[in-house]
Design a protein around this motif. Structure first.
Motif, PDB file in Angstrom:
ATOM      1  N   ASP A 372       0.848  -1.196   0.000  1.00  0.00           N
ATOM      2  CA  ASP A 372       0.000   0.000   0.000  1.00  0.00           C
ATOM      3  C   ASP A 372       0.880   1.241   0.000  1.00  0.00           C
ATOM      4  O   ASP A 372       2.075   1.190   0.292  1.00  0.00           O
ATOM      5  CB  ASP A 372      -0.898  -0.005   1.247  1.00  0.00           C
ATOM      6  CG  ASP A 372      -2.085  -0.942   1.087  1.00  0.00           C
ATOM      7  OD1 ASP A 372      -2.727  -0.897   0.017  1.00  0.00           O
ATOM      8  OD2 ASP A 372      -2.356  -1.726   2.017  1.00  0.00           O
ATOM      9  N   ASP A 373       0.248   2.393  -0.276  1.00  0.00           N
ATOM     10  CA  ASP A 373       1.011   3.642  -0.382  1.00  0.00           C
ATOM     11  C   ASP A 373       1.677   4.019   0.941  1.00  0.00           C
ATOM     12  O   ASP A 373       2.725   4.666   0.949  1.00  0.00           O
ATOM     13  CB  ASP A 373       0.087   4.780  -0.847  1.00  0.00           C
ATOM     14  CG  ASP A 373      -0.429   4.514  -2.261  1.00  0.00           C
ATOM     15  OD1 ASP A 373       0.228   3.743  -2.997  1.00  0.00           O
ATOM     16  OD2 ASP A 373      -1.499   5.056  -2.626  1.00  0.00           O
ATOM     17  N   ASP A 374       1.076   3.601   2.065  1.00  0.00           N
ATOM     18  CA  ASP A 374       1.669   3.952   3.367  1.00  0.00           C
ATOM     19  C   ASP A 374       2.953   3.161   3.653  1.00  0.00           C
ATOM     20  O   ASP A 374       3.648   3.449   4.617  1.00  0.00           O
ATOM     21  CB  ASP A 374       0.648   3.757   4.495  1.00  0.00           C
ATOM     22  CG  ASP A 374       0.284   2.275   4.715  1.00  0.00           C
ATOM     23  OD1 ASP A 374       0.869   1.392   4.035  1.00  0.00           O
ATOM     24  OD2 ASP A 374      -0.591   2.004   5.554  1.00  0.00           O
TER      25      ASP A 374
END
Ligand code: ATP
Ligand code: MG
Ligand code: MG
Ligand code: MG
Length: 467
Positions: A372-374
């Protein structure tokens, strides 16, 4: 005269005709004028009543017609006077094909009904248990679900691909693999440093039984678009639970151009379709299991078909579990994998419906899941079912070569062994997703049986591989 199957006779309206039927005797009872033989041939749960008039048959000629014996019966199919069945066969001729000595036949006492013999005890006679009502029902339902799986995929544009059972890489299942070797166990060839020389082995290297067909399935999806595997998988893990086997069947669809929401939509529709198929096609067997073991079974199955699954993230689930009143054996903390007690709390107590959990911490999931982007979580999804816990594990796959290589390095997955897998990202990579459904967990859910060892004909678990 051609043999008819019991199921066809029981549903026939074409009466007063000569029929031939063959099967196994469940019970024989009666009086000195007439004997009733309950005959089952596996075509359905029910038995066919065969009536032997003792003016036509001597007691002596019927003495071998005992529980478990196999017989061929010729006679008239007629309307039955008795309760509980529409038709019966008035026997003209009965031939015993194989006797079953009442002194030694293990299922003698119960007329092949499992009542009185525990399911545990039946595991020790797994070769005979299909003759009980319970296992007949389970095996017919298992068949119907397997058929429905192929039908679903065929109708939705998926191709069935066969992935290898023997694999040359153990990147995925470190520590859970069964080794395959032809080297002599006593004196295997050794290398200079004394370790076993697998160059001398059949394949010239270490090989194992597969733990999943996913990686090879991805290769096929990169050419055929939508594919699935449905084959045996093997895990030398602790299978001393009611949810784990050492040998089980896995259904693994893999789809190019699917993101995580597409993957969830497919998993939900797929599971609902399979349960619906069983409700439509296995009504008598399901009713029997419902009545015998679990009065909530049919309601639970219908509920799954009728209601949307609850979707939430792992992080949201951890918040719910932390504030739950229930005491758990294992504490819940962000970053740890959920135990089945947590999964079942979410499904059975909190949401009271199937749950799809997404976006798990990357450290507890496999290397191939898309980051994920995080940078902390991955696009994983687990589908959780009542009474079962995890029934499906899946994800959107990491399609970016650089990110995938970085993940592999981080998790010590040997990239050189998986050069062929990395080629899918190197040449014409696309976003793609897939999941694995444990077939026995599905059968467990649909049958309502309590233990996964009772939904596969020959269960494999620690210390159990006799035949
Ligand atoms: P679990 O957490 O229950 O041990 P898993 O996360 O290790 O399962 P996956 O690698 O995600 O399992 O495999 C995909 C699916 O295969 C699971 O969702 C489950 O339905 C099924 N499965 C996994 N291990 C077993 C097993 N030992 N016996 C039967 N089914 C299994
Ligand atoms: Mg596991
Ligand atoms: Mg799991
Ligand atoms: Mg899983």
């Amino acid at each position: 005269l051609r043999r008819s199957r019991v199921n066809d006779l029981l549903t026939s309206t074409d009466l007063n005709r000569d029929v031939l039927v063959k099967g196994w005797v469940r019970t024989r009872r009666g009086n000195k004028y007439v004997q009733f033989i309950a005959l089952n041939d596996g075509s359905c749960l029910a038995t066919l009543q065969v009536v032997a008039d003792l003016s036509k048959f001597s007691e002596e000629s019927l003495k071998d017609i005992t529980t478990g014996a196999s017989v061929a019966v010729r006679g008239q199919l007629v309307a039955s006077q008795g309760k509980g069945q529409a038709v019966e066969v008035q026997a003209e001729e009965i031939t015993v094909l194989g006797t079953a000595d009442p002194e030694t036949y293990p299922l003698q006492k119960r007329g092949s009904d499992q009542k009185g013999i525990s399911l545990e005890a039946l595991r020790d006679i797994a070769h005979l248990r299909p003759r009980t009502n319970t296992f007949g029902a389970v095996l017919r339902i298992r068949h119907a679900l397997a058929f429905a799986i192929h039908q679903y995929f065929n109708e939705h544009g998926f191709y069935y691909v066969h992935t290898p059972i023997i694999t040359g890489s153990d990147a995925e299942g470190a520590g859970q693999m069964f080794r395959v070797t032809t080297l002599p166990p006593e004196h295997p060839p050794r290398t200079a440093d004394g370790s076993v020389d697998f160059a001398e082995d059949f394949f010239g290297k270490q090989t194992n039984l597969t733990v999943s067909g996913q990686l090879e399935g991805e290769l096929a999806a990169m050419a055929l678009g939508q594919v699935y595997t449905f084959g045996p998988t093997f895990r030398a893990e602790n299978s001393n639970t009611a949810r784990h086997l050492a040998e089980f069947w896995m259904v693994e669809p893999e789809m190019a151009f699917y993101d995580l929401p597409d993957n969830m939509d497919l998993a939900e529709d797929f599971l609902q379709s399979l349960v619906r198929y069983a409700l439509q096609h296995c009504a008598a067997d399901l009713q029997f299991l419902h009545d015998t073991y679990d009065k909530e079974l049919l309601g639970r199955l219908q509920f799954v078909v009728d209601n949307q699954f609850q979707r939430l993230t792992y992080t949201e689930a951890v918040e719910i579990l932390k504030t739950a009143k229930q005491k758990f054996e294992f504490p819940v903390d962000w970053g740890t994998d959920l135990q089945s007690e947590h999964e079942r709390y979410l499904v059975e107590k909190h949401f009271k419906k199937p749950v799809i959990l997404t976006n798990y911490p990357k450290d507890i999931k496999a290397f191939y899941m898309k980051l994920d982007d995080d940078g902390r979580t991955v696009r994983a999804m687990d589908v959780l079912f009542p009474g079962i816990g995890e029934i499906i594990g899946g994800s959107q796959r990491e399609e970016d070569l650089g990110k995938l290589e970085a993940r592999m390095a981080e998790m010590h997955v040997p990239a050189d062994e998986l050069w062929w897998y990395l080629d899918t990202r190197r040449f014409g990579t696309v976003p793609h997703s897939g999941f694995g459904l444990g077939f026995e967990r599905l059968v467990l859910f649909v049958t309502g049986m309590g233990n996964i060892r009772d939904v596969i004909p020959f269960p494999r678990y620690p210390k159990k591989a006799e035949f």
